[in-house]
Design a protein around this motif. Structure first.
Motif, short mmCIF file in Angstrom:
data_model
loop_
_atom_site.label_atom_id
_atom_site.label_comp_id
_atom_site.label_asym_id
_atom_site.label_seq_id
_atom_site.Cartn_x
_atom_site.Cartn_y
_atom_site.Cartn_z
N VAL A 72 6.91 6.69 3.82
CA VAL A 72 7.66 5.52 4.44
C VAL A 72 9.09 6.42 4.57
O VAL A 72 9.54 6.82 3.80
CB VAL A 72 7.99 4.52 3.79
N ILE A 73 9.42 6.86 5.70
CA ILE A 73 10.78 7.36 6.20
C ILE A 73 11.82 6.25 6.79
O ILE A 73 11.23 5.48 7.61
CB ILE A 73 10.73 8.53 7.07
N GLY A 74 12.92 6.08 6.21
CA GLY A 74 13.92 5.24 6.69
C GLY A 74 14.33 4.41 5.60
O GLY A 74 13.96 4.50 4.53
N SER A 75 15.60 3.80 5.73
CA SER A 75 16.29 3.27 4.47
C SER A 75 16.58 1.81 5.06
O SER A 75 16.83 1.56 6.40
CB SER A 75 17.48 4.06 4.34
N GLY A 76 17.35 1.02 4.13
CA GLY A 76 17.89 -0.23 4.54
C GLY A 76 18.05 -1.24 3.32
O GLY A 76 17.53 -0.64 2.35
N ASP A 77 18.79 -2.49 3.60
CA ASP A 77 18.51 -3.23 2.22
C ASP A 77 17.37 -3.88 1.77
O ASP A 77 17.71 -4.46 0.52
CB ASP A 77 19.83 -4.01 2.63
N ASP A 78 16.26 -3.65 2.56
CA ASP A 78 15.00 -4.09 1.85
C ASP A 78 14.12 -3.03 1.42
O ASP A 78 13.24 -3.57 0.77
CB ASP A 78 14.25 -4.67 3.26
N ARG A 79 14.58 -2.07 1.10
CA ARG A 79 13.92 -0.88 0.61
C ARG A 79 13.48 -1.43 -0.79
O ARG A 79 12.35 -0.77 -1.40
CB ARG A 79 14.61 0.39 0.57
N ASP A 80 14.62 -1.76 -1.64
CA ASP A 80 14.21 -1.97 -3.09
C ASP A 80 13.40 -3.14 -3.25
O ASP A 80 12.42 -2.88 -4.21
CB ASP A 80 15.47 -2.39 -3.76
N ARG A 81 13.25 -4.11 -2.25
CA ARG A 81 12.17 -5.08 -2.50
C ARG A 81 10.90 -4.56 -2.22
O ARG A 81 9.85 -4.83 -2.89
CB ARG A 81 12.58 -6.37 -1.62
N LEU A 82 10.84 -3.55 -1.25
CA LEU A 82 9.41 -3.15 -0.81
C LEU A 82 9.08 -2.07 -1.89
O LEU A 82 7.83 -1.99 -2.46
CB LEU A 82 9.42 -2.24 0.44
N GLN A 83 9.89 -1.57 -2.67
CA GLN A 83 9.46 -0.72 -3.66
C GLN A 83 8.91 -1.45 -4.94
O GLN A 83 7.88 -0.86 -5.66
CB GLN A 83 10.51 0.32 -4.03
N ARG A 84 9.62 -2.48 -4.96
CA ARG A 84 9.17 -3.40 -6.20
C ARG A 84 7.85 -3.85 -5.92
O ARG A 84 6.83 -4.23 -6.78
CB ARG A 84 10.07 -4.46 -6.21
N LYS A 85 7.35 -4.28 -4.63
CA LYS A 85 6.37 -4.57 -4.03
C LYS A 85 5.09 -3.64 -4.18
O LYS A 85 4.13 -3.99 -4.64
CB LYS A 85 6.27 -5.11 -2.74
N VAL A 86 5.45 -2.45 -4.21
CA VAL A 86 4.58 -1.37 -4.34
C VAL A 86 4.19 -1.14 -5.86
O VAL A 86 3.04 -1.16 -6.17
CB VAL A 86 5.12 0.12 -3.92
N GLN A 87 4.86 -1.68 -6.90
CA GLN A 87 4.60 -1.58 -8.25
C GLN A 87 3.72 -2.75 -8.47
O GLN A 87 2.88 -2.54 -9.13
CB GLN A 87 5.82 -1.66 -9.04
N VAL A 88 3.89 -3.85 -7.92
CA VAL A 88 3.52 -5.16 -8.19
C VAL A 88 1.91 -4.84 -7.48
O VAL A 88 0.91 -5.40 -8.17
CB VAL A 88 4.06 -6.27 -7.41
N LEU A 89 1.78 -4.46 -6.64
CA LEU A 89 0.42 -4.04 -5.86
C LEU A 89 -0.49 -3.12 -6.40
O LEU A 89 -1.53 -2.93 -6.22
CB LEU A 89 0.53 -3.75 -4.39
N GLY A 90 0.16 -2.29 -7.16
CA GLY A 90 -0.44 -1.23 -8.22
C GLY A 90 -0.88 -0.01 -7.18
O GLY A 90 -2.11 0.79 -7.42
N ILE A 91 -0.03 0.37 -6.42
CA ILE A 91 -0.38 1.50 -5.40
C ILE A 91 0.79 2.62 -5.52
O ILE A 91 0.92 3.14 -4.51
CB ILE A 91 -0.33 0.98 -3.90
N ALA A 92 1.80 2.53 -6.73
CA ALA A 92 2.67 3.46 -6.53
C ALA A 92 2.43 4.83 -6.59
O ALA A 92 3.10 5.65 -6.15
CB ALA A 92 3.49 3.07 -7.95
N ASP A 93 1.15 5.07 -7.10
CA ASP A 93 0.69 6.62 -7.13
C ASP A 93 0.15 7.08 -5.78
O ASP A 93 0.12 8.32 -5.57
CB ASP A 93 -0.61 6.81 -7.97
#
Length: 237
Positions: free
Chosen positions: A157-178
């Motif tokens: 994912v290329i791009g930034s904004g104030d929602d990036r932290d939430r999306l990164q936390r969601k990646v961890q919750v979904l178990g797809i960080a790798d």
């Protein structure tokens, strides 16, 4: 700029694109909603509290544009979708309406960089602002969770904004960080490299009455690099 049409003797042309014509106002609802949403007990009602105010503001601003139209000689739109939506909101009368599709810079036309390592590389280029959640990164992440076990994946994912932290936390919750990486904002060289080296581009917006993806330049940039594109059946895509 539309009201300036009454203050010049030279031919005046309007260009409709993006979301501006849907809510022609410096967007106070998101700022006001954001403040209310931080007040304990009020966050559930923030949209309901602000919607009537915003509706009145938008209606008044749309009237300003309509009043300017008699002095306009020509109107351009960035897509047929934008033209059709705008025609429902504004009385263009006999003004000629022309669709002028955006192009992309020549640098985006580049050769593919083939890889043979068995990894399906998926790319999204998008704003990650909370005000642009129509971009629908959330559901791409959820889809990745569903197919992760079927083959090797890497989602960039290329791009930034104030929602990036939430999306990164969601990646961890979904178990797809790798298999997900957020690059943030990148320079042109990195952007071109990612367009050339990924397998498929994904941007699947979800439109609302005041928030649409009228054209989507990133689709054209990805196509210029020879990359197939997955869009959605909403908006200009």
């Amino acid at each position: 700029y539309a009201p300036l049409a009454h203050h010049t003797s030279t031919p005046f042309v309007l260009y409709f694109h993006g979301n501006d014509f849907l809510h022609p106002v410096i967007d106070p609802d998101r700022h006001l909603e954001a403040r209310l949403s931080r007040v304990p007990g009020l966050w559930r009602f923030s949209k309901a509290l602000t919607s009537p105010l915003i509706a009145r503001i938008v209606k008044r601003r749309q009237a300003v544009i309509n009043n300017a139209l008699p002095a306009v000689q020509l109107i351009f739109f960035n897509s047929t979708y934008t033209r059709d939506i705008a025609s429902q909101l504004y009385d263009f009368g006999r003004i000629p309406l022309e669709v002028l599709y955006p192009g992309c810079d020549q640098q985006f036309f580049q050769a593919r960089t083939a890889r043979d390592d068995g990894v399906l590389r998926i790319l999204t280029v998008s704003s990650l602002a909370s005000s642009a959640r129509r971009k629908n990164i959330d559901h791409v992440l959820e889809a990745l969770r569903l197919i992760k076990g079927e083959r090797l994946l890497m989602y960039t994912v290329i791009g930034s904004g104030d929602d990036r932290d939430r999306l990164q936390r969601k990646v961890q919750v979904l178990g797809i960080a790798d298999c997900v990486r957020f690059l943030g904002n990148v320079d042109d060289q990195v952007l071109l490299q990612e367009y050339a080296s990924n397998d498929v581009f994904v941007l699947t917006p979800r439109a609302s009455q005041r928030d649409v993806e009228g054209f989507g330049m990133v689709y054209i940039e990805a196509n210029a690099a020879g990359m197939p594109v997955i869009g959605s059946n909403q908006g200009g895509a």
